[in-house]
Design a protein around this motif. Structure first.
Motif, PDB file in Angstrom:
ATOM      1  N   ILE A  15     -32.871 -70.634   0.813  1.00  0.00           N
ATOM      2  CA  ILE A  15     -34.312 -70.506   1.057  1.00  0.00           C
ATOM      3  C   ILE A  15     -34.551 -69.916   2.441  1.00  0.00           C
ATOM      4  CG2 ILE A  15     -36.462 -71.802   1.381  1.00  0.00           C
ATOM      5  CD1 ILE A  15     -35.381 -73.754  -0.823  1.00  0.00           C
ATOM      6  N   ILE A  16     -33.866 -70.452   3.440  1.00  0.00           N
ATOM      7  CA  ILE A  16     -34.018 -69.947   4.806  1.00  0.00           C
ATOM      8  C   ILE A  16     -33.522 -68.507   4.905  1.00  0.00           C
ATOM      9  CG2 ILE A  16     -33.216 -70.232   7.196  1.00  0.00           C
ATOM     10  CD1 ILE A  16     -33.324 -73.288   6.660  1.00  0.00           C
ATOM     11  N   ALA A  17     -32.405 -68.204   4.262  1.00  0.00           N
ATOM     12  CA  ALA A  17     -31.859 -66.844   4.305  1.00  0.00           C
ATOM     13  C   ALA A  17     -32.830 -65.835   3.691  1.00  0.00           C
ATOM     14  CB  ALA A  17     -30.507 -66.791   3.590  1.00  0.00           C
ATOM     15  N   VAL A  18     -33.466 -66.193   2.590  1.00  0.00           N
ATOM     16  CA  VAL A  18     -34.429 -65.291   1.945  1.00  0.00           C
ATOM     17  C   VAL A  18     -35.681 -65.147   2.810  1.00  0.00           C
ATOM     18  CG1 VAL A  18     -35.950 -65.016  -0.060  1.00  0.00           C
ATOM     19  CG2 VAL A  18     -33.542 -65.600  -0.387  1.00  0.00           C
ATOM     20  N   ILE A  19     -36.137 -66.243   3.416  1.00  0.00           N
ATOM     21  CA  ILE A  19     -37.289 -66.163   4.331  1.00  0.00           C
ATOM     22  C   ILE A  19     -36.957 -65.236   5.496  1.00  0.00           C
ATOM     23  CG2 ILE A  19     -38.668 -67.480   6.001  1.00  0.00           C
ATOM     24  CD1 ILE A  19     -38.564 -69.821   3.950  1.00  0.00           C
ATOM     25  N   ALA A  20     -35.752 -65.361   6.047  1.00  0.00           N
ATOM     26  CA  ALA A  20     -35.327 -64.485   7.148  1.00  0.00           C
ATOM     27  C   ALA A  20     -35.315 -63.026   6.708  1.00  0.00           C
ATOM     28  CB  ALA A  20     -33.947 -64.903   7.656  1.00  0.00           C
ATOM     29  N   LEU A  21     -34.840 -62.773   5.497  1.00  0.00           N
ATOM     30  CA  LEU A  21     -34.813 -61.407   4.983  1.00  0.00           C
ATOM     31  C   LEU A  21     -36.233 -60.847   4.850  1.00  0.00           C
ATOM     32  CD1 LEU A  21     -33.040 -59.098   3.819  1.00  0.00           C
ATOM     33  CD2 LEU A  21     -33.456 -60.113   1.573  1.00  0.00           C
ATOM     34  N   ILE A  22     -37.124 -61.615   4.295  1.00  0.00           N
ATOM     35  CA  ILE A  22     -38.513 -61.166   4.130  1.00  0.00           C
ATOM     36  C   ILE A  22     -39.160 -60.939   5.492  1.00  0.00           C
ATOM     37  CG2 ILE A  22     -40.810 -61.885   3.336  1.00  0.00           C
ATOM     38  CD1 ILE A  22     -39.298 -63.353   1.001  1.00  0.00           C
ATOM     39  N   TRP A  23     -38.983 -61.878   6.405  1.00  0.00           N
ATOM     40  CA  TRP A  23     -39.549 -61.767   7.763  1.00  0.00           C
ATOM     41  C   TRP A  23     -39.065 -60.482   8.440  1.00  0.00           C
ATOM     42  CZ3 TRP A  23     -43.007 -63.954  11.025  1.00  0.00           C
ATOM     43  CH2 TRP A  23     -42.850 -63.732  12.395  1.00  0.00           C
ATOM     44  N   ASN A  24     -37.775 -60.249   8.395  1.00  0.00           N
ATOM     45  CA  ASN A  24     -37.224 -59.072   9.061  1.00  0.00           C
ATOM     46  C   ASN A  24     -37.581 -57.783   8.335  1.00  0.00           C
ATOM     47  OD1 ASN A  24     -35.755 -59.937  11.532  1.00  0.00           O
ATOM     48  ND2 ASN A  24     -34.813 -61.321  10.062  1.00  0.00           N
ATOM     49  N   ALA A  25     -37.727 -57.829   7.026  1.00  0.00           N
ATOM     50  CA  ALA A  25     -38.182 -56.647   6.282  1.00  0.00           C
ATOM     51  C   ALA A  25     -39.615 -56.298   6.694  1.00  0.00           C
ATOM     52  CB  ALA A  25     -38.097 -56.897   4.781  1.00  0.00           C
ATOM     53  N   MET A  26     -40.439 -57.320   6.909  1.00  0.00           N
ATOM     54  CA  MET A  26     -41.803 -57.060   7.387  1.00  0.00           C
ATOM     55  C   MET A  26     -41.774 -56.431   8.780  1.00  0.00           C
ATOM     56  SD  MET A  26     -44.111 -60.272   5.931  1.00  0.00           S
ATOM     57  CE  MET A  26     -43.677 -61.296   7.298  1.00  0.00           C
ATOM     58  N   GLY A  27     -40.832 -56.868   9.606  1.00  0.00           N
ATOM     59  CA  GLY A  27     -40.675 -56.272  10.936  1.00  0.00           C
ATOM     60  C   GLY A  27     -40.285 -54.808  10.855  1.00  0.00           C
ATOM     61  N   LEU A  32     -41.682 -49.036  11.161  1.00  0.00           N
ATOM     62  CA  LEU A  32     -41.822 -47.722  10.529  1.00  0.00           C
ATOM     63  C   LEU A  32     -43.280 -47.263  10.512  1.00  0.00           C
ATOM     64  CD1 LEU A  32     -39.292 -48.101   7.584  1.00  0.00           C
ATOM     65  CD2 LEU A  32     -38.992 -46.789   9.712  1.00  0.00           C
ATOM     66  N   ALA A  33     -44.215 -48.188  10.277  1.00  0.00           N
ATOM     67  CA  ALA A  33     -45.637 -47.832  10.305  1.00  0.00           C
ATOM     68  C   ALA A  33     -46.035 -47.352  11.690  1.00  0.00           C
ATOM     69  CB  ALA A  33     -46.485 -49.026   9.881  1.00  0.00           C
ATOM     70  N   GLN A  34     -45.504 -48.024  12.711  1.00  0.00           N
ATOM     71  CA  GLN A  34     -45.803 -47.613  14.089  1.00  0.00           C
ATOM     72  C   GLN A  34     -45.121 -46.289  14.416  1.00  0.00           C
ATOM     73  OE1 GLN A  34     -45.555 -50.630  17.162  1.00  0.00           O
ATOM     74  NE2 GLN A  34     -44.780 -49.136  18.621  1.00  0.00           N
ATOM     75  N   ALA A  35     -43.876 -46.141  14.028  1.00  0.00           N
ATOM     76  CA  ALA A  35     -43.139 -44.914  14.346  1.00  0.00           C
ATOM     77  C   ALA A  35     -43.761 -43.693  13.684  1.00  0.00           C
ATOM     78  CB  ALA A  35     -41.678 -45.064  13.907  1.00  0.00           C
ATOM     79  N   ILE A  66     -34.107 -52.075  17.518  1.00  0.00           N
ATOM     80  CA  ILE A  66     -32.913 -52.929  17.519  1.00  0.00           C
ATOM     81  C   ILE A  66     -33.261 -54.321  17.006  1.00  0.00           C
ATOM     82  CG2 ILE A  66     -31.276 -54.134  19.037  1.00  0.00           C
ATOM     83  CD1 ILE A  66     -31.262 -51.455  20.710  1.00  0.00           C
ATOM     84  N   ALA A  67     -34.388 -54.855  17.463  1.00  0.00           N
ATOM     85  CA  ALA A  67     -34.801 -56.201  17.053  1.00  0.00           C
ATOM     86  C   ALA A  67     -34.963 -56.287  15.544  1.00  0.00           C
ATOM     87  CB  ALA A  67     -36.108 -56.588  17.761  1.00  0.00           C
ATOM     88  N   VAL A  68     -35.680 -55.337  14.964  1.00  0.00           N
ATOM     89  CA  VAL A  68     -35.987 -55.457  13.532  1.00  0.00           C
ATOM     90  C   VAL A  68     -34.826 -55.034  12.636  1.00  0.00           C
ATOM     91  CG1 VAL A  68     -38.473 -55.312  13.890  1.00  0.00           C
ATOM     92  CG2 VAL A  68     -37.201 -53.227  13.380  1.00  0.00           C
ATOM     93  N   PHE A  69     -34.120 -53.960  12.989  1.00  0.00           N
ATOM     94  CA  PHE A  69     -33.026 -53.512  12.126  1.00  0.00           C
ATOM     95  C   PHE A  69     -31.809 -54.439  12.223  1.00  0.00           C
ATOM     96  CE2 PHE A  69     -35.539 -49.581  12.188  1.00  0.00           C
ATOM     97  CZ  PHE A  69     -35.585 -49.326  10.826  1.00  0.00           C
ATOM     98  N   ALA A  70     -31.504 -54.935  13.420  1.00  0.00           N
ATOM     99  CA  ALA A  70     -30.407 -55.903  13.544  1.00  0.00           C
ATOM    100  C   ALA A  70     -30.774 -57.197  12.828  1.00  0.00           C
ATOM    101  CB  ALA A  70     -30.090 -56.166  15.017  1.00  0.00           C
ATOM    102  N   GLY A  71     -32.042 -57.588  12.915  1.00  0.00           N
ATOM    103  CA  GLY A  71     -32.486 -58.782  12.202  1.00  0.00           C
ATOM    104  C   GLY A  71     -32.383 -58.623  10.692  1.00  0.00           C
ATOM    105  N   LEU A  72     -32.771 -57.450  10.186  1.00  0.00           N
ATOM    106  CA  LEU A  72     -32.682 -57.206   8.749  1.00  0.00           C
ATOM    107  C   LEU A  72     -31.225 -57.200   8.280  1.00  0.00           C
ATOM    108  CD1 LEU A  72     -34.248 -56.540   6.123  1.00  0.00           C
ATOM    109  CD2 LEU A  72     -33.886 -54.129   6.671  1.00  0.00           C
ATOM    110  N   LEU A  73     -30.367 -56.511   9.016  1.00  0.00           N
ATOM    111  CA  LEU A  73     -28.940 -56.490   8.647  1.00  0.00           C
ATOM    112  C   LEU A  73     -28.320 -57.877   8.768  1.00  0.00           C
ATOM    113  CD1 LEU A  73     -27.789 -53.121  10.250  1.00  0.00           C
ATOM    114  CD2 LEU A  73     -28.084 -53.629   7.814  1.00  0.00           C
TER     115      LEU A  73
END
Length: 145
Positions: A15-27, A32-35, A66-73
């Motif tokens: 559950i925590i791992a999936v929440i982390a994935l969703i959180w970081n995917a939103m990041g 990307l929206a900002q870039a 780095i924050a968002v892509f490292a978090g997603l990976l």
């Protein structure tokens, strides 16, 4: 040094791992929206706020990436039960800290955007710390290999 036996993680780990994935995917989506300065992204900000975003130095933009892509990976590796997830979460946390330094100290986004900037920054920092600690705990318990 011996490795701990690979034990089966409890349901709450997933559950925590999936929440982390969703959180970081939103990041990543926010980055990307900002870039790419999508219309939806621009519609959320005033002209002054967009100017502030457009004038962000490359090092702060890199810290965000780095924050968002490292978090997603890291989240993906957590789901795959890989120990290297902790390393990526450490890198992500470093990116978070550098980005927050820029946003809260260098340019004082709370004055331009309002208190929500500080609140969201605190939430992001706390989540980054907690997911790093969680991944280290999971590794110690032998859930990651």
């Amino acid at each position: 040094m011996t490795d701990l036996p690979n034990t089966k993680p409890p349901v709450w780990f997933w559950i925590i791992a999936v929440i982390a994935l969703i959180w970081n995917a939103m990041g990543v989506m926010q980055y990307l929206a900002q870039a790419y300065m999508t219309d939806d992204f621009k519609s959320q900000y005033t002209a002054e706020q967009l100017e502030m975003i457009n004038n962000t130095p490359a090092w702060a933009t890199a810290a965000f990436a780095i924050a968002v892509f490292a978090g997603l990976l890291g989240s993906l590796l957590l789901i795959l039960k890989r120990r290297f997830a902790s390393t990526l979460f450490s890198l992500s946390l470093l990116g978070i800290v550098l980005q927050l330094y820029h946003n809260l100290i260098v340019i004082d986004t709370m004055e331009i955007i309002g208190p929500i900037a500080g609140i969201m920054s605190g939430i992001i920092l706390i989540f980054g710390i907690l997911i790093l600690l969680f991944s280290k705990m999971a590794s110690r318990k032998g859930w990651l290999r």
